[in-house]
Write a protein that holds these residues in place. Structure first.
Motif, PDB file in Angstrom:
ATOM      1  N   TYR A  88      31.489   5.180 -20.353  1.00  0.00           N
ATOM      2  CA  TYR A  88      32.438   5.545 -19.252  1.00  0.00           C
ATOM      3  C   TYR A  88      31.682   5.886 -18.050  1.00  0.00           C
ATOM      4  O   TYR A  88      32.471   5.564 -16.979  1.00  0.00           O
ATOM      5  CB  TYR A  88      33.197   6.267 -19.746  1.00  0.00           C
ATOM      6  CG  TYR A  88      34.328   5.968 -20.612  1.00  0.00           C
ATOM      7  CD1 TYR A  88      35.905   6.059 -20.300  1.00  0.00           C
ATOM      8  CD2 TYR A  88      34.340   5.330 -21.708  1.00  0.00           C
ATOM      9  CE1 TYR A  88      36.555   5.509 -20.762  1.00  0.00           C
ATOM     10  CE2 TYR A  88      35.003   4.734 -22.523  1.00  0.00           C
ATOM     11  CZ  TYR A  88      36.466   4.760 -22.194  1.00  0.00           C
ATOM     12  OH  TYR A  88      37.560   4.381 -22.862  1.00  0.00           O
ATOM     13  N   VAL A  89      30.490   6.476 -18.042  1.00  0.00           N
ATOM     14  CA  VAL A  89      29.788   6.482 -16.798  1.00  0.00           C
ATOM     15  C   VAL A  89      29.322   5.425 -15.980  1.00  0.00           C
ATOM     16  O   VAL A  89      29.467   5.250 -14.873  1.00  0.00           O
ATOM     17  CB  VAL A  89      28.538   7.556 -17.195  1.00  0.00           C
ATOM     18  CG1 VAL A  89      27.863   7.679 -15.770  1.00  0.00           C
ATOM     19  CG2 VAL A  89      28.780   8.833 -17.827  1.00  0.00           C
ATOM     20  N   ALA A 128      32.533   3.978 -14.687  1.00  0.00           N
ATOM     21  CA  ALA A 128      32.869   4.668 -13.480  1.00  0.00           C
ATOM     22  C   ALA A 128      32.179   4.681 -12.149  1.00  0.00           C
ATOM     23  O   ALA A 128      32.771   4.426 -11.169  1.00  0.00           O
ATOM     24  CB  ALA A 128      33.222   6.135 -14.017  1.00  0.00           C
ATOM     25  N   ALA A 180      31.617  10.862 -12.379  1.00  0.00           N
ATOM     26  CA  ALA A 180      31.856  11.010 -13.887  1.00  0.00           C
ATOM     27  C   ALA A 180      31.340  12.485 -14.107  1.00  0.00           C
ATOM     28  O   ALA A 180      29.955  12.805 -13.696  1.00  0.00           O
ATOM     29  CB  ALA A 180      31.089  10.040 -14.424  1.00  0.00           C
ATOM     30  N   PHE A 204      24.993  11.263 -14.968  1.00  0.00           N
ATOM     31  CA  PHE A 204      26.246  11.657 -14.490  1.00  0.00           C
ATOM     32  C   PHE A 204      26.268  12.511 -13.391  1.00  0.00           C
ATOM     33  O   PHE A 204      25.069  12.971 -12.932  1.00  0.00           O
ATOM     34  CB  PHE A 204      27.176  12.240 -15.782  1.00  0.00           C
ATOM     35  CG  PHE A 204      26.762  13.434 -16.446  1.00  0.00           C
ATOM     36  CD1 PHE A 204      27.152  14.537 -16.192  1.00  0.00           C
ATOM     37  CD2 PHE A 204      25.646  13.345 -17.422  1.00  0.00           C
ATOM     38  CE1 PHE A 204      26.742  15.622 -16.731  1.00  0.00           C
ATOM     39  CE2 PHE A 204      25.297  14.323 -17.983  1.00  0.00           C
ATOM     40  CZ  PHE A 204      25.796  15.743 -17.851  1.00  0.00           C
TER      41      PHE A 204
END
Length: 745
Positions: free
Chosen positions: A196-197, A200, A207, A248
């Motif tokens: 997801y990072v 994103a 993130a 992140f």
């Protein structure tokens, strides 16, 4: 199944780095392996497994818990550079810059583009689960089972895998900050899922990890606020170091407990020290978002507005934004506007009014349609720009409720039915009731995110390449050839998806009804899906599908645009360009007259954009129309590229491609592999392929990083050696030279 047999590196013979043909026919039927990662089961990996374990995993829960002195000691002792698994969890995708807003080209031109959204959410929710059941026959039978934690974590702590029973979100364009929320433990330092990072960052979204309810006993050398002899906040330094290593952008701070007032100043000092360390490490972004709970007076007190009790976290506490608690209405919004002016704060940039979307279908309540919560957002952000926006909005937890609600709406309890309901609902949640962000909200219908937040984009230069990939599929394709038959998911390789899903309108001034647009996972050009435009088409109902918000300067040099597509007889396709100097119009380039290349079932049409020199493209569209009678239309979009010609030379071979470790199952029919190589920042992504003895290949995985775990590479017959290749693709979409190695069974 028996435990795999671990093998030493010296059992593998390194192969030469010879160039192979880029794509050969797919492998033998039934001998295809999909991409796979570890299946988290809330316990350590089985003996003999070589699956990389989530960083900080201890005591059966993934992540670094911070609610005791002993657990904080474990956090301080952890050194990711010495953890052989850590490299498999790093995001290596930089945070993309977003392009300036152009309100005239927005789906809702009156929306203030400064209004922002944060999403505090779990990831990879399972589509089917026994964690909660609701019996609609009497409206009362709802229960959360004791298995909730395990079920919620089923996919939470994997980067990629082979299941179809998982939800992969598709709407980063309406988010500004994404925070990963732990599945079942709030006393945790939760690293955000690197998949997801990746997506994103590709979309310009910050993130964050999450820190919840840390142990802050004064004077304890392993307390959250511990300092060494020089005054250095050792836990704060460790948290910054983790963000730097794993890639992140900071933390969501959830301190739901009272503390002695003297500790408030110490917490603020620690946050300031964290900011300073992030700067020393060269982090371009390090964001701290405070949750409206612990006040500057040391008391746990949910303010539900910006007040003198919580504004200090922004003014003196080194926090960038505040996520306000959920019990607010118009009076709290208005008082926050007054308080922000008094404090010299920009409320749109600093305060997010929280909407507890997790509340529907949680804590003993039956699921409700969470789109209904959007009506609450009209207090800080009047819908569709009907009045000036006052503040920004935070969501908790949109992903969970998307799935929970959809489980109840599905035609049956099968995965395909729930998936269809989930993605239909997701589109309503983000694009509005009409599933078209430019359409007005029908009377009595619920709003969507697109009624409050202007769409964002990072497409401000060339090359721009997309294959429309959602990050999941039931098969995998490379250049139109199927090279994998297994289902897979990996949000981290999601393409830049269409900005508007789906902004349709009549083609070239027509007045007919729009065709239907959707993702199609039955076929793809490259990846796991294409985009389909379908329905009854005739001369009166041509459709424009506005796809991407851009700010691409054609400049004085020539650019080309190419579209890979399929179109059935009678369906004519055109590429549409909207320019900043005429944001209300689309200029059409018919592909029937373009330079065309036959790619088997696909066609590549390329057009020269030289005639538009010194203009800036604000939006990209595809138009579908017909000059013949009404017929069934089916158009598939497989790839779209805007680039300068002459930039298509293959890049160099990857360096250091090696097998770190392997494990073969007891039947000797499949192997786990841990593969590593040297990262090249000119590479968009790497594909891992296995080649078959009689020709052909099977896709094993794709990643934008330098390490990959293959959970099940199948053996073909009794082959003694399997040749593997690492194929890089650059940001122009051009494959480079392959590195290879041989694996001995």
């Amino acid at each position: 199944m028996s435990a795999p047999q671990a093998r030493n590196d010296d059992e593998v013979r390194r192969g030469g780095l010879s160039r192979r043909g880029f794509l050969v026919a797919a492998g033998a039927a039934g001998l295809v392996a999909g991409m796979a990662g570890p299946a988290w089961a809330a316990e350590p990996a089985a003996a003999g497994s070589i699956a990389p374990v989530w960083p900080g995993t201890a005591g059966g829960f993934p992540g670094f818990e911070v609610d005791t002195s002993a657990k904080i000691a474990d956090l301080l002792a952890y050194v990711p550079e010495k953890d052989p698994d850590a490299k498999f969890w790093r995001s290596r995708v930089p945070l993309a810059a977003r392009i300036p807003a152009l309100t005239q080209a927005q789906a809702q031109p009156a929306l203030d583009p400064r209004t922002r959204a944060t999403n505090l959410s779990q990831v990879y929710m399972p589509l089917t689960s026994d964690q909660a059941r609701y019996n609609p026959s009497d409206g009362t039978d709802y229960a959360v089972t004791t298995q909730h934690a395990d079920k919620a974590a089923e996919f939470q702590y994997v980067r990629y895998g082979t299941s179809v029973n998982v939800y992969v979100p598709r709407f980063s364009q309406y988010q500004d900050i994404f925070s990963g929320w732990p599945a079942s433990n709030e006393s945790i330092t939760c690293l955000p899922n690197p998949a997801y990072v990746d997506t994103a960052h590709r979309n310009g979204v910050i993130a964050l990890g999450a820190i919840g309810n840390p142990y802050m006993s004064a004077g304890d050398p392993h307390g959250f606020l511990a300092q060494d002899e020089s005054g250095r906040f050792v836990v704060g330094d460790k948290l910054v170091d983790l963000a730097a290593f794993f890639g992140f952008d900071g933390y969501f701070l959830n301190f739901e407990e009272s503390v002695p007032v003297a500790q408030v100043a110490k917490i603020m000092a620690m946050f300031g020290a964290m900011k300073a360390r992030a700067s020393q490490l060269g982090l371009k972004t390090f964001h701290l978002q405070w949750y409206d709970s612990l006040g500057v007076d040391g008391n746990l007190s949910y303010q539900n507005a910006l007040t003198a009790v919580n504004e200090g976290w922004l003014l003196d506490g080194h926090c960038d934004t505040i996520f306000l608690n959920y019990w607010w209405g118009q009076p709290e919004v208005d008082s926050s506007v007054t308080q922000a002016k008094k404090a010299g704060l920009d409320l749109l940039n600093s305060a997010f009014f929280g909407i507890e979307m997790e509340g529907g279908g949680w804590q003993g309540q039956p699921p409700v349609d969470p789109t209904g919560y959007w009506a609450k957002a009209t207090a800080p952000v009047p819908a569709n720009g009907s009045a000036p926006a006052k503040a920004s909005v935070a969501m908790f937890d949109a992903v969970q409720d998307t799935v929970r609600w959809s489980r109840q709406q599905a035609a049956d309890p099968s995965v395909p039915a729930i998936a269809a309901a989930t993605y239909d609902y997701e589109r309503r949640f983000w694009s509005g009731a009409a599933k078209n962000p430019a359409a007005p909200v029908p009377a009595g219908a619920n709003f969507g995110a697109a009624n409050f937040f202007a769409e964002r984009s990072v497409i401000g230069s060339v090359p721009f390449v997309t294959r429309f990939g959602t990050g999941q599929g039931t098969a995998f394709y490379l250049n139109g050839d199927k090279v994998g038959d297994a289902p897979w998911f990996h949000a981290g390789i999601q393409d830049l998806l269409p900005t508007w899903q789906w902004w349709t309108k009549p083609y070239a001034g027509g007045n007919g009804s729009a065709l239907t647009v959707d993702y199609d996972h039955t076929t793809a050009f490259t990846g796991g899906n294409s985009v389909t435009i379908s329905g009854k088409l005739g001369p009166a109902n041509g459709t424009e599908v506005r796809l991407y918000k851009t700010a691409i300067s054609v400049g004085g040099s020539a650019l080309t645009a190419s579209l890979v597509y399929q179109a059935n007889a009678g369906s004519l396709v055109s590429l549409g360009l909207t320019f900043q100097d005429r944001a209300g119009a689309t200029e059409w380039l018919p592909l029937s007259g373009a330079v065309r290349e036959n790619l088997g079932r696909w066609t590549r049409a390329t057009v020269d954009l030289g005639r538009f020199a010194n203009r800036t493209i604000a939006a990209l569209s595809v138009g579908v129309h017909s000059r013949t009678g009404v017929h069934d239309c089916l158009v598939r979009l497989g790839e779209l590229i805007i680039d300068a010609p002459g930039r298509c030379r293959p890049g160099p071979k990857p360096l250091g491609f090696a097998l770190e470790k392997s494990a073969v199952n007891s039947a000797r029919t499949a192997a786990q592999l841990r593969l590593t190589w040297e990262l090249d920042n000119t590479v968009w992504y790497y594909d891992i392929l296995r080649h078959h003895p009689g020709g052909g290949c099977t896709w094993l995985g794709r990643i934008s990083a330098d390490a990959y775990h293959v959970s099940a590479m199948p053996r073909v017959g009794q082959e003694k050696m399997t040749s593997l290749s690492l194929l890089p693709t650059d940001f122009h979409g051009v494959p480079g030279l392959e590195a290879t190695l041989d694996f001995r069974w």
